[in-house]
Design a protein around this motif. Structure first.
Motif, PDB file in Angstrom:
ATOM      1  N   LEU A 465       0.830  -1.200   0.000  1.00  0.00           N
ATOM      2  CA  LEU A 465       0.000   0.000   0.000  1.00  0.00           C
ATOM      3  C   LEU A 465       0.868   1.254   0.000  1.00  0.00           C
ATOM      4  CD1 LEU A 465      -3.033   0.899   0.163  1.00  0.00           C
ATOM      5  CD2 LEU A 465      -2.642   1.198   2.612  1.00  0.00           C
ATOM      6  N   LEU A 466       1.928   1.264   0.798  1.00  0.00           N
ATOM      7  CA  LEU A 466       2.842   2.406   0.804  1.00  0.00           C
ATOM      8  C   LEU A 466       3.527   2.561  -0.547  1.00  0.00           C
ATOM      9  CD1 LEU A 466       4.388   1.987   4.365  1.00  0.00           C
ATOM     10  CD2 LEU A 466       2.861   3.819   3.617  1.00  0.00           C
ATOM     11  N   ALA A 467       3.870   1.446  -1.180  1.00  0.00           N
ATOM     12  CA  ALA A 467       4.503   1.517  -2.502  1.00  0.00           C
ATOM     13  C   ALA A 467       3.549   2.119  -3.530  1.00  0.00           C
ATOM     14  CB  ALA A 467       4.955   0.130  -2.940  1.00  0.00           C
ATOM     15  N   ILE A 468       2.271   1.749  -3.456  1.00  0.00           N
ATOM     16  CA  ILE A 468       1.277   2.354  -4.343  1.00  0.00           C
ATOM     17  C   ILE A 468       1.184   3.854  -4.060  1.00  0.00           C
ATOM     18  CG2 ILE A 468      -1.174   2.435  -4.937  1.00  0.00           C
ATOM     19  CD1 ILE A 468      -1.261  -0.595  -4.304  1.00  0.00           C
ATOM     20  N   GLY A 469       1.202   4.216  -2.776  1.00  0.00           N
ATOM     21  CA  GLY A 469       1.155   5.630  -2.407  1.00  0.00           C
ATOM     22  C   GLY A 469       2.337   6.406  -2.946  1.00  0.00           C
ATOM     23  N   VAL A 470       3.520   5.814  -2.899  1.00  0.00           N
ATOM     24  CA  VAL A 470       4.714   6.473  -3.455  1.00  0.00           C
ATOM     25  C   VAL A 470       4.538   6.697  -4.957  1.00  0.00           C
ATOM     26  CG1 VAL A 470       7.166   6.172  -3.971  1.00  0.00           C
ATOM     27  CG2 VAL A 470       6.308   5.663  -1.672  1.00  0.00           C
ATOM     28  N   ALA A 471       4.029   5.679  -5.657  1.00  0.00           N
ATOM     29  CA  ALA A 471       3.814   5.821  -7.104  1.00  0.00           C
ATOM     30  C   ALA A 471       2.784   6.909  -7.394  1.00  0.00           C
ATOM     31  CB  ALA A 471       3.353   4.483  -7.689  1.00  0.00           C
ATOM     32  N   PHE A 472       1.728   6.982  -6.594  1.00  0.00           N
ATOM     33  CA  PHE A 472       0.726   8.029  -6.785  1.00  0.00           C
ATOM     34  C   PHE A 472       1.326   9.409  -6.544  1.00  0.00           C
ATOM     35  CE2 PHE A 472      -3.769   6.058  -6.394  1.00  0.00           C
ATOM     36  CZ  PHE A 472      -3.414   5.021  -7.231  1.00  0.00           C
ATOM     37  N   GLU A 473       2.098   9.566  -5.467  1.00  0.00           N
ATOM     38  CA  GLU A 473       2.622  10.895  -5.157  1.00  0.00           C
ATOM     39  C   GLU A 473       3.679  11.336  -6.167  1.00  0.00           C
ATOM     40  OE1 GLU A 473       4.245  11.098  -1.236  1.00  0.00           O
ATOM     41  OE2 GLU A 473       6.024   9.924  -1.711  1.00  0.00           O
ATOM     42  N   GLN A 474       4.376  10.398  -6.779  1.00  0.00           N
ATOM     43  CA  GLN A 474       5.332  10.778  -7.809  1.00  0.00           C
ATOM     44  C   GLN A 474       4.629  11.376  -9.022  1.00  0.00           C
ATOM     45  OE1 GLN A 474       7.473   7.084  -8.340  1.00  0.00           O
ATOM     46  NE2 GLN A 474       8.971   7.579  -6.751  1.00  0.00           N
ATOM     47  N   LEU A 475       3.402  10.929  -9.275  1.00  0.00           N
ATOM     48  CA  LEU A 475       2.626  11.483 -10.382  1.00  0.00           C
ATOM     49  C   LEU A 475       1.908  12.766  -9.972  1.00  0.00           C
ATOM     50  CD1 LEU A 475       1.479  11.086 -13.295  1.00  0.00           C
ATOM     51  CD2 LEU A 475      -0.475   9.974 -12.206  1.00  0.00           C
ATOM     52  N   LEU A 476       1.289  12.765  -8.807  1.00  0.00           N
ATOM     53  CA  LEU A 476       0.466  13.908  -8.395  1.00  0.00           C
ATOM     54  C   LEU A 476       1.295  15.073  -7.885  1.00  0.00           C
ATOM     55  CD1 LEU A 476      -2.417  11.979  -6.586  1.00  0.00           C
ATOM     56  CD2 LEU A 476      -2.421  12.920  -8.907  1.00  0.00           C
ATOM     57  N   GLY A 477       2.472  14.800  -7.328  1.00  0.00           N
ATOM     58  CA  GLY A 477       3.366  15.854  -6.865  1.00  0.00           C
ATOM     59  C   GLY A 477       3.030  16.352  -5.478  1.00  0.00           C
TER      60      GLY A 477
END
Length: 484
Positions: A465-477
């Motif tokens: 779940l944290l890894a998914i969150g990291v991927a999301f934040e890399q896109l959303l900024g």
């Protein structure tokens, strides 16, 4: 290298540790910069205690280590704040309530100790909603005072871990610890443009990710947990790895992720929140994320049968147990409650002491909660979902109520609803079912307020779940910092 104050304040937890490990940044210099920042922003009421001497002494110890030893510390010289209901040696643990003002425990909570052992430095204790029983952090105790949102000091920062979130958002500290019973790390994260994590709890025992028995002023042993908070999910993953001993995050690609959108948690949103959340969905979908609408029509009903009875019933016995285990200055929940300063919390404790939901407790714990857990688990399995996604809160930050601490809010002119219920609606199901939940910034509203998105995962899927969150934040900024 010489670091300017602005450069130090902008450091993420991960980058700060790397700079201190390498010797490029002195821990004492960094600590001194953040302590000065805390002093200059005292009107935000983010902290109840600042450990000036202790933090500087800890920084000197880190700087005195041989370079090889310092480089081995996963959190070398990292300044953090710790919520004022989490036990800390030598520092007040008051839970923001008058009866415990000045009380100092004899031991650190295990999660705190693991961070210290890894090189973290406690700057101070973070303010909170009194006794963690609320979501505004409008604490009316004189030693605490209302916590103010750095994006607009007239607004709430969310709670109950509002002080931790504000310290992080205001660049007083890069990371810290909160606690979460119904949304208390995730709600303030959403309202302050930061990230907040609730780890897996499940049914306790081996399913519980963080183990802090008798080390947190409690609400509910079934639902309570410590949770890390930071300005990025990557920094939360750093702290989570230290607390649990987990290895690196698994690799996750956005393309092909199956993310469920639970209809009840997308209903009745404030327009400014929905606009930001829908815009984030479009960006994620363009990157290959597959969104799966899921009805989950029974979610709110099942959660409602579990949430209140467990928290209201367990608070009485659990608080008494903590008072006894920690040799606190008051010996009963009744003595504690008699000195509560915030009217909204006093009303809740009236219900706690009266046992008003006791008759519903056994059914909530042993019938309705298993049904809720099975319902959520089946949704993940049947739809082959990696996570659920929804706005962390139905609405953005609202004005501080300095009379009651929390009363009612109106969403886009609709009839007023209870403030706590409005803000808890989306975060509460993860709490009552024991699954992990993560709030990360989605963007800024048209009114200049942060909006958060929550990812919930299957029980035990915390690192993924944290890894998914990291991927999301890399896109959303990241969001722009508050202007202070």
């Amino acid at each position: 290298m010489t670091w300017t104050v602005d450069e130090q304040l902008a450091l993420s937890a991960t980058d700060a540790v790397a700079a201190i490990q390498s010797g490029g940044l002195k821990a004492t210099d960094y600590v001194a910069t953040l302590l000065a920042r805390a002093a200059s922003l005292g009107t935000l009421n983010a902290l109840t205690v600042i450990d000036l001497d202790g933090a500087l002494a800890a920084g000197r110890r880190i700087d005195a280590l041989p370079a090889a030893a310092r480089a081995q510390l996963p959190l070398a010289g990292l300044p953090i704040v710790v919520k004022d209901n989490i036990n800390t040696v030598g520092l007040q643990t008051s839970a923001g309530t008058p009866a415990l003002e000045g009380f100092v425990p004899n031991t650190n909570a295990p999660s705190v100790q693991r961070l210290i052992d890894a090189g973290a430095i406690i700057l101070g204790k973070a303010n909170m909603h009194e006794l963690a029983f609320g979501i505004t952090s409008t604490n009316l105790a004189t030693h605490a005072r209302p916590v103010r949102n750095p994006y607009d000091p007239a607004l709430i920062p969310g709670g109950s871990s509002g002080g931790t979130a504000v310290a992080i958002a205001a660049r007083i500290a890069p990371a810290g610890l909160g606690t979460d019973t119904g949304g208390s790390t995730r709600i303030p994260a959403a309202l302050t443009g930061t990230a907040g994590f609730r780890p897996s709890v499940g049914n306790g025992g081996g399913e519980r990710r963080y183990h802090d028995p008798d080390a947190v002023v409690p609400i509910s042993h079934t639902r309570d947990t410590v949770g890390p908070m930071a300005r990025s999910v990557a920094d939360i993953a750093l702290l989570d790895g230290v607390i649990t001993g987990a290895g690196p995050l698994p690799a996750v690609a956005l393309n092909g992720l199956r993310i469920g959108l639970p209809a009840p948690l997308w209903d009745g949103l404030e327009r400014q929140v929905e606009d930001v959340a829908r815009a984030a969905l479009k960006r994620l979908e363009a990157a290959g994320v597959v969104f799966v609408p899921v009805a989950m029509s029974e979610l709110n009903h099942l959660n409602g049968m579990v949430s209140g009875p467990i928290a209201i019933h367990e608070a009485r016995g659990d608080v008494n147990a903590w008072l006894a285990a920690n040799q606190a200055p008051v010996q009963s929940v009744g003595e504690l409650a008699a000195r509560i300063a915030s009217p909204d919390v006093r009303a809740i404790y009236d219900a706690v002491l009266a046992g008003s939901l006791d008759s519903h407790y056994e059914a909530a714990l042993n019938h309705w909660r298993p049904l809720l857990q099975a319902y959520i688990a089946a949704t993940f399995a049947d739809e082959r979902l990696d996570a659920l996604l929804f706005p962390t809160t139905r609405l953005a930050a609202v004005p501080i109520d300095e009379i009651n601490g929390s009363s009612t809010v109106s969403i886009d002119g609709a009839p007023p609803v209870d403030t706590m219920e409005a803000f808890l609606r989306n975060t509460d199901p993860a709490s009552t079912s024991g699954i992990p939940g993560l709030s990360l910034p989605a963007g800024m509203s048209a009114y200049g307020l942060p909006v958060g998105l929550e990812l919930d995962g299957p029980l035990g899927s915390d690192r993924r779940l944290l890894a998914i969150g990291v991927a999301f934040e890399q896109l959303l900024g990241a969001l722009p910092p508050p202007v202070l």
